[in-house]
Design an enzyme around this catalytic site. Structure first.
Site, PDB file in Angstrom:
ATOM      1  CD  GLN A  11      -3.289   0.134   1.975  1.00 45.07           C
ATOM      2  OE1 GLN A  11      -3.280  -0.989   2.436  1.00 45.07           O
ATOM      3  NE2 GLN A  11      -4.170   1.027   2.348  1.00 45.07           N
ATOM      4  CB  SER A  96       2.260  -4.910   3.832  1.00 42.40           C
ATOM      5  OG  SER A  96       1.090  -4.916   4.611  1.00 42.40           O
ATOM      6  CG  LEU A  97      -0.965  -5.068  -0.603  1.00 38.99           C
ATOM      7  CD1 LEU A  97      -1.329  -5.724  -1.924  1.00 38.99           C
ATOM      8  CD2 LEU A  97      -1.587  -3.713  -0.520  1.00 38.99           C
ATOM      9  NE  ARG A 121      -2.996  -8.361   4.948  1.00 38.85           N
ATOM     10  CZ  ARG A 121      -2.245  -7.299   4.692  1.00 38.85           C
ATOM     11  NH1 ARG A 121      -2.674  -6.382   3.831  1.00 38.85           N
ATOM     12  NH2 ARG A 121      -1.084  -7.142   5.301  1.00 38.85           N
ATOM     13  CG  HIS A 205       2.207  -4.193   9.269  1.00 37.72           C
ATOM     14  ND1 HIS A 205       2.114  -5.543   9.043  1.00 37.72           N
ATOM     15  CD2 HIS A 205       1.957  -3.589   8.080  1.00 37.72           C
ATOM     16  CE1 HIS A 205       1.825  -5.750   7.761  1.00 37.72           C
ATOM     17  NE2 HIS A 205       1.707  -4.583   7.165  1.00 37.72           N
ATOM     18  CD  GLN A 254       1.526  -9.541   5.970  1.00 35.92           C
ATOM     19  OE1 GLN A 254       0.356  -9.224   6.147  1.00 35.92           O
ATOM     20  NE2 GLN A 254       2.050  -9.659   4.769  1.00 35.92           N
TER      21      GLN A 254
END
Length: 314
Positions: A11, A96-97, A121, A205, A254
């Site tokens: 992102q 991340s994603l 998510r 996170h 994560q």
């Protein structure tokens, strides 16, 4: 022959119009966007190509959108250049994603599964903390260990943690808004060059994302990953794995865990990788790789021109 890792952006790399040239130039890219639209029962591709930006930036849209662009690139490389992930790279990783994009590229999830998981998510991460209660900030000119010390000093019983260790002296912190403000002040008192509050919709996170981690545990129980065709370097451990049970556990962890990007790049190099290829929107990860280890070749492949140039080197 170069030993490659394929990496996938997270992102912040989204921009209105990303992937539009790809879809115009390559039928397989168009088909990928249509598949994501169908999976989500939403004309996400129109939002990606035309905006508005504020709607595309919403976490629940940005996450599947970035995956769609990355997977369109992966499929164009396979269809146009015969470059398949199984033979084209030694490892995959994502920020991340981007970890879901990496796993879809490595056949651990289908594009439809990845789109639905990322929509869920994104929604779960957005809902986990009421608007305004969380914050994130980028600290420049600090390493992760010192950033952890800053967070410990600033916490005062609230959550503030290292969200991303991006390397090159860039660390992102995340947590309760007041605690992040205190951490910014503490970092400046230690001589940190810059501390920049980030325009994000939730504190990703960190421990405040626990409700989203629970949601992903349920979702991944229903849609477990399959063994990837090449190992993944996960955000949580930065240690390559192709064990689907471990990958599922790490995808859950994560959500609240640190994205250990600096260590992930080091792990790629240790595994023999000399070329890191960012597939998808923007050039953020290639830039980070160059800062982390200038000995590595890093390039971004996301437009028809970049794909054409890259395929000539393969």
């Amino acid at each position: 022959m170069p030993v490659r890792a394929f990496v996938f952006p997270g992102q912040g790399s989204q921009a209105v119009g990303m992937g539009k040239e790809l879809a115009a130039a390559f039928p397989v890219a168009r088909e990928t966007f249509e598949e994501v639209d169908e999976a989500l029962k939403q004309n996400l591709s129109r939002l990606i190509f035309e905006g508005p930006a504020e709607e595309l930036t919403l976490t629940a849209n940005a996450q599947p959108a970035l995956m769609a662009v990355s997977l369109a690139v992966v499929r164009v490389l396979a269809r146009e250049g015969g470059l398949r992930v199984a033979e084209g790279c030694a490892l995959v990783a994502g920020h991340s994603l981007g970890e879901y994009s990496a796993l879809a590229a490595a056949d651990s999830f289908t594009v439809t599964e990845a789109a639905r998981l990322l929509r869920l998510r994104g929604e779960a991460m957005q809902k986990a903390v009421p608007p305004g209660e969380g914050a994130m900030a980028a600290l420049l000119g600090i390493e992760a260990d010192e950033a952890r010390a800053v967070c410990a000093e600033a916490a005062s019983g609230e959550v503030v943690e290292v969200a991303n260790d991006n390397g090159g002296g860039q660390v992102v912190i995340s947590g309760a808004a007041a605690a992040v403000e205190r951490a910014i002040a503490a970092a400046k008192a230690r001589g940190v060059k810059r501390a920049i509050p980030l325009a994000v919709s939730a504190p990703f996170h960190c421990a405040l994302m626990a409700p989203a981690a629970e949601a992903m545990a349920k979702a991944l129980a229903a849609t477990p990953p399959r063994p990837p065709v090449v190992p993944l370097v996960p955000n949580v451990t930065a240690t390559p794995t192709d064990d689907p049970e471990e990958i599922r556990d790490l995808l859950i962890r994560q959500v609240t865990g640190t994205v250990r990007w600096r260590e992930s790049v080091a792990a790629m190099k240790e595994a023999g990788v000399d070329t890191v290829v960012e597939l998808g929107a923007g050039k953020v990860l290639a830039g980070l790789v160059k800062r982390i280890d200038p000995e590595l070749t890093a390039l971004s492949v996301g437009t028809p021109g970049e794909i054409e140039a890259f395929l000539k080197t393969v």
